[in-house]
Design a protein around this motif. Structure first.
Motif, short mmCIF file in Angstrom:
data_model
loop_
_atom_site.label_atom_id
_atom_site.label_comp_id
_atom_site.label_asym_id
_atom_site.label_seq_id
_atom_site.Cartn_x
_atom_site.Cartn_y
_atom_site.Cartn_z
N VAL A 38 9.42 -2.39 -12.69
CA VAL A 38 9.72 -2.34 -11.26
C VAL A 38 8.80 -3.29 -10.50
O VAL A 38 7.60 -3.39 -10.79
CB VAL A 38 9.53 -0.90 -10.72
N LEU A 39 9.38 -3.96 -9.50
CA LEU A 39 8.62 -4.77 -8.55
C LEU A 39 8.87 -4.17 -7.17
O LEU A 39 10.01 -4.11 -6.72
CB LEU A 39 9.08 -6.23 -8.58
N VAL A 40 7.82 -3.72 -6.52
CA VAL A 40 7.90 -3.15 -5.17
C VAL A 40 7.49 -4.23 -4.19
O VAL A 40 6.43 -4.85 -4.34
CB VAL A 40 6.97 -1.92 -5.01
N LEU A 41 8.34 -4.46 -3.17
CA LEU A 41 8.03 -5.45 -2.14
C LEU A 41 7.81 -4.75 -0.80
O LEU A 41 8.64 -3.94 -0.37
CB LEU A 41 9.17 -6.46 -2.00
N ASP A 42 6.69 -5.07 -0.17
CA ASP A 42 6.37 -4.52 1.14
C ASP A 42 5.94 -5.65 2.06
O ASP A 42 5.56 -6.73 1.60
CB ASP A 42 5.27 -3.46 1.02
N ASP A 43 5.97 -5.37 3.36
CA ASP A 43 5.62 -6.41 4.31
C ASP A 43 4.12 -6.66 4.37
O ASP A 43 3.68 -7.80 4.37
CB ASP A 43 6.17 -6.10 5.71
N ILE A 44 3.32 -5.59 4.40
CA ILE A 44 1.89 -5.77 4.63
C ILE A 44 1.08 -4.72 3.88
O ILE A 44 1.47 -3.55 3.81
CB ILE A 44 1.59 -5.73 6.15
N LEU A 45 -0.02 -5.15 3.31
CA LEU A 45 -0.98 -4.26 2.68
C LEU A 45 -2.10 -4.04 3.69
O LEU A 45 -2.87 -4.96 3.98
CB LEU A 45 -1.51 -4.86 1.38
N ASP A 46 -2.15 -2.84 4.23
CA ASP A 46 -3.11 -2.51 5.28
C ASP A 46 -4.07 -1.45 4.74
O ASP A 46 -5.07 -1.78 4.12
CB ASP A 46 -2.35 -2.04 6.53
N THR A 47 -3.76 -0.20 4.92
CA THR A 47 -4.63 0.87 4.42
C THR A 47 -4.50 1.05 2.91
O THR A 47 -5.38 1.61 2.28
CB THR A 47 -4.29 2.22 5.09
N GLY A 48 -3.37 0.62 2.36
CA GLY A 48 -3.11 0.79 0.94
C GLY A 48 -2.39 2.08 0.61
O GLY A 48 -1.92 2.27 -0.51
N ARG A 49 -2.29 2.97 1.56
CA ARG A 49 -1.68 4.27 1.28
C ARG A 49 -0.21 4.17 0.86
O ARG A 49 0.23 4.87 -0.04
CB ARG A 49 -1.80 5.17 2.51
N THR A 50 0.54 3.31 1.55
CA THR A 50 1.97 3.22 1.23
C THR A 50 2.18 2.68 -0.17
O THR A 50 2.90 3.29 -0.98
CB THR A 50 2.70 2.34 2.27
N LEU A 51 1.57 1.55 -0.50
CA LEU A 51 1.76 0.98 -1.85
C LEU A 51 1.26 1.94 -2.92
O LEU A 51 1.90 2.08 -3.97
CB LEU A 51 1.05 -0.36 -1.98
N ARG A 52 0.14 2.58 -2.69
CA ARG A 52 -0.40 3.52 -3.67
C ARG A 52 0.57 4.69 -3.85
O ARG A 52 0.89 5.08 -4.98
CB ARG A 52 -1.78 4.03 -3.22
N ALA A 53 1.06 5.27 -2.76
CA ALA A 53 1.98 6.42 -2.86
C ALA A 53 3.27 6.04 -3.57
O ALA A 53 3.76 6.79 -4.42
CB ALA A 53 2.28 6.97 -1.47
N VAL A 54 3.83 4.88 -3.23
CA VAL A 54 5.09 4.46 -3.85
C VAL A 54 4.88 4.15 -5.33
O VAL A 54 5.65 4.60 -6.18
CB VAL A 54 5.68 3.25 -3.10
N ALA A 55 3.84 3.40 -5.66
CA ALA A 55 3.58 3.07 -7.07
C ALA A 55 3.34 4.33 -7.90
O ALA A 55 3.87 4.46 -9.01
CB ALA A 55 2.38 2.12 -7.18
N ASP A 56 2.57 5.27 -7.37
CA ASP A 56 2.31 6.52 -8.08
C ASP A 56 3.60 7.31 -8.30
O ASP A 56 3.84 7.86 -9.38
CB ASP A 56 1.29 7.38 -7.33
N ARG A 57 4.42 7.35 -7.27
CA ARG A 57 5.68 8.12 -7.37
C ARG A 57 6.64 7.48 -8.38
O ARG A 57 7.27 8.18 -9.17
CB ARG A 57 6.31 8.18 -5.98
N LEU A 58 6.72 6.15 -8.39
CA LEU A 58 7.61 5.47 -9.34
C LEU A 58 7.10 5.63 -10.77
O LEU A 58 7.89 5.80 -11.70
CB LEU A 58 7.75 4.00 -8.97
N THR A 59 5.80 5.59 -10.95
CA THR A 59 5.22 5.83 -12.27
C THR A 59 5.53 7.25 -12.73
O THR A 59 5.92 7.47 -13.88
CB THR A 59 3.70 5.58 -12.25
#
Length: 177
Positions: free
Chosen positions: A94-115
Motif C-alpha cells: 500500500v502507498l498512502v498519499l496525504d497532503d501534509i505531514l504536520d503532527t504525524g497523527r494522521t499518517l501514523r493512525a492510517v498506517a497502523d490501521r492498514l497494517t
C-alpha cells in the motif's frame, strides 16, 4: 481568492517538476508491482491526481476520508476515520498519499490501521512535510517539499473548505482568517 494569499511558497511549475522526481522514486521502489494507492481526502486529491498520472498503470486507487483539522488552522489532536469501511488491503502493498505531514497523527493512525488490516507493506507520500517536532513518531517515505511550521493553502490544502483549487502552495493573508 487570490487577494487572500499572503505569499506564494511553491509555484505550480516547481510542484510539477518535483512530482516527476517523486514518481521516479516510487516506480523504482515498486518495479512492475500492482499496489494499492490510498488517497486521504480531501486535501490530497489534487496532489494525488497529478502524481498518479505519472505512475505506471499498475495501480488500484482507493480513497479514505479522515479528518483531524475540522476546518481550523491546527490539528484537533484526534484522527477521525469518516468512512465506515477501509479498502481491502490484506496481503497487499500500500502507498498512502496525504497532503501534509504536520503532527504525524494522521499518517501514523492510517498506517497502523492498514497494517492491522493485513497490508504487507505501507509506504507513505506527502506533498509537504512541516519542519517541526511531531506528536506521533512518523516520517514519510516520499516528500515533495519540506516547509516551515506555517499554515498553508492551495494545491488541495484548504482553510474552511476554500482555496483547494489554487495551483500553487501559499500562505493565507491575516485579513482572510
Amino acid at each position: 481568492m487570490e487577494q487572500d494569499v499572503d505569499k506564494v511558497l511553491i509555484a505550480e511549475e516547481v510542484i510539477q517538476r518535483r512530482l516527476d522526481a517523486m514518481a521516479l522514486d516510487i516506480r523504482q521502489d515498486f518495479p512492475g508491482e500492482v499496489i494499492v494507492v490510498i488517497v486521504l481526502l480531501k486535501g490530497a486529491f489534487v496532489f494525488a491526481a497529478d502524481l498518479l498520472r505519472r505512475l505506471p498503470r499498475m495501480l488500484e486507487i482507493e480513497c479514505l476520508n479522515v479528518a483531524s483539522y475540522h476546518g481550523g488552522m491546527e490539528s484537533s489532536g484526534q484522527v477521525d476515520f469518516l468512512d465506515r469501511r477501509l479498502p481491502d488491503v490484506k496481503g497487499r502493498k500500500v502507498l498512502v498519499l496525504d497532503d501534509i505531514l504536520d503532527t504525524g497523527r494522521t499518517l501514523r493512525a492510517v498506517a497502523d490501521r492498514l497494517t492491522a488490516e493485513g497490508a504487507t507493506e505501507v509506504k507513505t507520500g506527502v506533498l509537504l512535510a512541516k519542519d517541526k517536532k511531531r506528536a506521533a513518531e512518523v516520517q514519510a517515505d516520499y516528500v515533495g517539499f519540506d516547509i516551515g511550521d506555517e499554515f498553508v493553502i492551495g494545491y488541495g490544502l484548504d482553510y474552511q473548505g476554500r482555496y483547494r483549487n489554487l495551483p500553487y502552495v501559499g500562505t493565507l493573508s491575516p485579513d482572510a482568517q
